[in-house]
Design a protein around this motif. Structure first.
Motif, PDB file in Angstrom:
ATOM      1  N   TRP A   1       0.840  -1.162  -0.013  1.00  0.00           N
ATOM      2  CA  TRP A   1       0.031   0.173   0.002  1.00  0.00           C
ATOM      3  C   TRP A   1       0.875   1.296  -0.012  1.00  0.00           C
ATOM      4  O   TRP A   1       2.217   1.325   0.021  1.00  0.00           O
ATOM      5  N   TYR A   2       0.186   2.235  -0.327  1.00  0.00           N
ATOM      6  CA  TYR A   2       0.826   3.504  -0.425  1.00  0.00           C
ATOM      7  C   TYR A   2       0.721   4.678   0.798  1.00  0.00           C
ATOM      8  O   TYR A   2       1.492   5.227   1.265  1.00  0.00           O
ATOM      9  N   TYR A   3      -0.704   4.612   0.932  1.00  0.00           N
ATOM     10  CA  TYR A   3      -1.162   5.711   2.049  1.00  0.00           C
ATOM     11  C   TYR A   3      -0.820   5.234   3.379  1.00  0.00           C
ATOM     12  O   TYR A   3      -1.475   4.223   3.888  1.00  0.00           O
ATOM     13  N   THR A   4       0.082   5.756   4.171  1.00  0.00           N
ATOM     14  CA  THR A   4       0.802   5.280   5.273  1.00  0.00           C
ATOM     15  C   THR A   4      -0.321   4.987   6.478  1.00  0.00           C
ATOM     16  O   THR A   4      -1.267   5.595   6.706  1.00  0.00           O
ATOM     17  N   ARG A   5      -0.054   3.674   6.780  1.00  0.00           N
ATOM     18  CA  ARG A   5      -0.810   3.132   7.923  1.00  0.00           C
ATOM     19  C   ARG A   5       0.300   2.193   8.945  1.00  0.00           C
ATOM     20  O   ARG A   5       1.216   1.604   8.090  1.00  0.00           O
TER      21      ARG A   5
END
Lengths: 120, 367
Positions: free
Chosen positions: A28-32
């Motif tokens: 994934w790209y969007y930081t979690r």
């Protein structure tokens, strides 16, 4: 007001890097902090290589610290999808793109960062 | 509710108070009967106006002593406040819930308001300068390309909603615009133009919830989606819309075909099409044809946004979701003049959407 979005914890992650879960391999790209698929916390980053441009737009009404117009691309890098600033090169949907160059994404930003750029 | 307009000469508490008093008068309730106050407001502190709004409003109304709280859910703040009020009444914790939504967007410069709103995006989106119109522009490009739809189909949404607002005295823009007006207006985020986008608005809306007879809240449901828009596998899929819609129809004896009138969150013209499809009112890729065929006009098979929608009635964030329900109440009660009324409407549906699909709230009302 433009500095109030809490980006401090993400500044160290290069704009051309995404995340991969060591437990299940999900990307994934969007930081979690946790893997959105399995919930695992053993997460590392990797550099995005070549993606495909899905759509693009030219935003003419932009925030004060952002270039105007702001050309933006929606691109897919394998299972990872993201929206990022486009270079000023001519682009078409379906083009192969990669993060290249060094630009100030926001006026006054200290660190130059790459933009999505169509490959020859 | 108050007219939706530029109300720079009135305070946010004053706007909310006027809407509240009108709602109480409409329902023939006294202030003494209120047992809870639920205030929807998104930007007050961000724009440097009244903080502690729920307490300030309760005191201004003279209802000190009741439970009072404030709800924030960006563009869906109004419907989330209604959701809170419905839960308070349904659970028995409140007998008469006053729900008030208010926003005063004229208090700041346009750039400051826009910047305050764009704080809702994911930090990695923020870094790239993404705004809500830029999400809508990308989605519109995908929609038009995937379904081979003309830009006229987007413009037709704006034309319809402006037409519906002409006879709505609370609408911000009570004037018609043509498809050509939309297509010739300045580009905001290609292919979307100025008239594809909702305006900034001042205004307040309020309603009273109780177990008394009247228009019934059949169902209300909320759902979140991904924070980052690009994290959605399909750029045209808005999971929060789909989930909230499904939950709203789950367990009730109503189907999509039973809905007589709908208020759809048309912050951008393309959103009206995407939401109608995600909600199951139209199959994927067909809402644009339905719009061009007039099926969503006031005299169509499913009248959509009879009060003008966000596009023409206006979009004061905290009040919008409540104004949608007030429009449905007027339609279901038959309060409106013939030229603005959906004949014999018995079931109304509304969707209020936060961000570009970060969170959605759907409501079903019956007369």
């Amino acid at each position: 007001m433009t500095d109030s979005n809490d980006t401090a914890e993400f500044d160290s992650i290069p704009v051309d890097h995404a995340f991969v879960c060591a437990d299940c391999g999900h990307r994934w790209y969007y930081t979690r902090r946790r893997c959105p698929d399995c919930g695992g916390t053993d997460v590392s980053t990797y550099e995005l290589a070549v993606g495909e441009l899905i759509a693009w737009t030219e935003n003419r009404v932009t925030p004060a610290d952002i270039r105007s117009p702001n050309r933006l691309g929606l691109a897919r890098f394998g299972e990872v999808q993201l929206i990022a600033q486009l270079s000023d090169d001519e682009v078409s949907v379906g083009d192969q793109v990669a993060f290249e160059g060094a630009y100030h994404l926001r006026h006054g930003s200290e660190t130059p960062k790459p933009r999505l750029t169509p490959l020859e | 509710m108050t007219p939706f307009e530029n109300a720079s000469d009135r305070s946010v508490v004053d706007l909310a108070g006027v809407a509240a008093e009108r709602a109480l008068e409409d329902g023939d309730y006294s202030r003494a009967e209120i047992t809870s106050v639920h205030v929807g407001n998104a930007l007050s502190e961000g724009l440097g106006t009244q903080a502690g709004l729920a307490n300030a409003l309760s005191s201004a109304l003279g209802v000190e002593g009741v439970r009072s709280d404030r709800i924030e859910n960006t563009s869906a703040t109004g419907a989330s406040a209604v959701h809170r009020g419905v839960e308070a009444v349904a659970s028995g914790q409140s007998d008469v819930a006053l729900v008030v939504g208010v926003e005063k967007m004229s208090v700041g410069e346009t750039a400051d308001v826009t910047d305050s709103i764009r704080q809702l995006v994911h930090p990695r989106e923020y870094e790239q300068g993404l705004t809500l119109p830029s999400f809508a522009g990308l989605a519109a490009n995908v929609y038009l390309d995937r379904y081979d739809a003309p830009h006229d189909a987007l413009a037709a949404v704006a034309e319809k909603n402006h037409r519906n607002a002409v006879d709505n005295p609370v609408a911000q823009f009570q004037k018609r615009i043509s498809v050509d007006d939309v297509l010739e207006s300045p580009v905001i985020a290609d292919p979307l133009r100025l008239y594809d986008c909702c305006p900034m608005t001042d205004g307040a809306a309020a309603l009273v919830l109780s177990r008394e007879e009247g228009v019934q809240v059949t169902s209300i449901a909320s759902a979140t989606g991904t924070h980052a828009v690009a994290a959605r596998p399909d750029p045209l899929a808005i999971e929060s819309v789909r989930l909230a819609g499904e939950r709203t129809f789950d367990g009730v004896d109503l189907e999509r075909d039973d809905v007589d009138v709908a208020c759809i969150h048309d912050a951008f013209t393309v959103l009206e099409l995407l939401e109608l499809e995600e909600l199951g009112f139209y199959d994927a890729g067909t809402a644009w044809e339905a719009t061009l065929d007039g099926k969503t006009r006031l005299d169509g098979e499913l009248p959509v946004n009879p009060g003008g929608g966000l596009k023409a009635r206006g979009h004061p964030l905290g009040a919008t979701g409540i104004s949608q329900l007030i429009e449905l109440v007027w339609q279901l009660r038959g309060d409106l003049p013939d030229q603005r009324r959906v004949p014999d409407a018995e079931v109304g549906f509304a969707i209020n959407v936060a961000g570009f699909g970060n969170n959605s709230v759907c409501t079903l009302l019956e007369s």
